[in-house]
Motif scaffolding. Sequence first.
Motif, short mmCIF file in Angstrom:
data_model
loop_
_atom_site.label_atom_id
_atom_site.label_comp_id
_atom_site.label_asym_id
_atom_site.label_seq_id
_atom_site.Cartn_x
_atom_site.Cartn_y
_atom_site.Cartn_z
N CYS A 71 85.60 97.95 36.12
CA CYS A 71 84.34 98.57 36.54
C CYS A 71 83.26 98.27 35.51
CB CYS A 71 84.47 100.09 36.66
SG CYS A 71 85.56 100.66 37.97
N TYR A 72 82.02 98.29 35.96
CA TYR A 72 80.87 98.18 35.07
C TYR A 72 80.10 99.49 35.14
CZ TYR A 72 76.52 96.66 32.93
OH TYR A 72 75.41 96.55 32.11
N HIS A 73 79.85 100.07 33.96
CA HIS A 73 79.12 101.33 33.86
C HIS A 73 77.68 101.00 33.44
CE1 HIS A 73 82.82 103.72 34.19
NE2 HIS A 73 83.37 102.68 33.57
N PRO A 74 76.75 101.13 34.37
CA PRO A 74 75.38 100.68 34.07
C PRO A 74 74.76 101.41 32.88
CG PRO A 74 75.67 101.05 36.42
CD PRO A 74 76.88 101.60 35.74
N ASP A 75 73.98 100.65 32.15
CA ASP A 75 73.14 101.22 31.10
C ASP A 75 72.07 102.09 31.77
OD1 ASP A 75 70.68 101.21 29.27
OD2 ASP A 75 72.18 100.26 27.98
N PRO A 76 71.68 103.22 31.15
CA PRO A 76 70.61 104.03 31.76
C PRO A 76 69.35 103.23 32.07
CG PRO A 76 71.65 105.25 29.99
CD PRO A 76 72.23 103.86 29.95
N PRO A 90 83.63 93.65 44.92
CA PRO A 90 82.71 92.53 45.15
C PRO A 90 81.36 92.70 44.44
CG PRO A 90 83.78 93.15 47.20
CD PRO A 90 84.16 94.19 46.20
N ALA A 91 80.90 93.95 44.33
CA ALA A 91 79.63 94.18 43.65
C ALA A 91 79.72 93.78 42.18
CB ALA A 91 79.21 95.63 43.79
N LEU A 92 80.88 94.02 41.56
CA LEU A 92 81.08 93.62 40.18
C LEU A 92 81.16 92.10 40.07
CD1 LEU A 92 81.60 94.37 37.22
CD2 LEU A 92 84.03 94.54 37.78
N ASP A 93 81.84 91.49 41.01
CA ASP A 93 81.93 90.02 41.00
C ASP A 93 80.53 89.41 41.11
OD1 ASP A 93 84.66 90.26 40.88
OD2 ASP A 93 84.94 90.05 43.04
N GLU A 94 79.69 90.01 41.93
CA GLU A 94 78.33 89.50 42.09
C GLU A 94 77.51 89.71 40.84
OE1 GLU A 94 74.46 90.22 45.01
OE2 GLU A 94 76.45 90.93 45.61
N LEU A 95 77.72 90.85 40.18
CA LEU A 95 76.98 91.14 38.94
C LEU A 95 77.41 90.21 37.82
CD1 LEU A 95 74.96 93.08 37.54
CD2 LEU A 95 76.93 94.55 37.01
#
Length: 211
Positions: A71-76, A90-95
């Motif tokens: 998982c990716y935990h977005p920076d504020p 898939p959203a992580l793969d795209e990011l």
Amino acid sequence: MLTLHTAPLVLPVGAEPVPDGAVLVDGDRVAAVGPYEKLAAAHPGARTRRWPGVLTPGLRQLHGRWLLTRCYHPDPREADELGTAPISGPALDELAPDAARMAGSVRRGLQRMLAHGTTHVGGPFPDAVRQSVVRSGLREVPAGPSTADPAHLDPFADGHGLPRTVHGPLTVGGPADLAVFDVPDADALTAEGAGTCVATVLGGRLVYRRR
């Protein structure tokens, strides 16, 4: 230094709830659990921390490995673009975050676990991630079976009650791993979830406090 953590309801798990209760912490260990007035009278030099709601043992996050490595935990600062929830699949793969962004993600993921009352996190972890887990103070435990979306920071998302979600009962001589939630009772806690956390104590240290 002795510290009394007191709340309107202490839920030790494995023992009866204690209204107007407290947990006496000596260093990194639980020294006593009982009514606040009784413990305060017996230990007049103890520092007191007063909390709202219920005080419980710290929680166990079974999805630690998934949350920190997949998982990716977005920076504020990315919230407007990416939101605040963990990004996976898939959203992580795209990011496609690079190693530096993922290292920042791990640190934020650990901080957000602490903000959900988590003191124990399911591994095992790759060496680089384990170093961050160790620095955070979170205790690595084996992962277990689960039914929830693994990209969920709330340990109660698995649908289990408090006894199966905490790391273990609060016992005299045991580790001072505590969590406090701004809810009136255990039923409200499991219904509303760990996002109600106001404080997390890990090994006797206050590692998270809601501002």
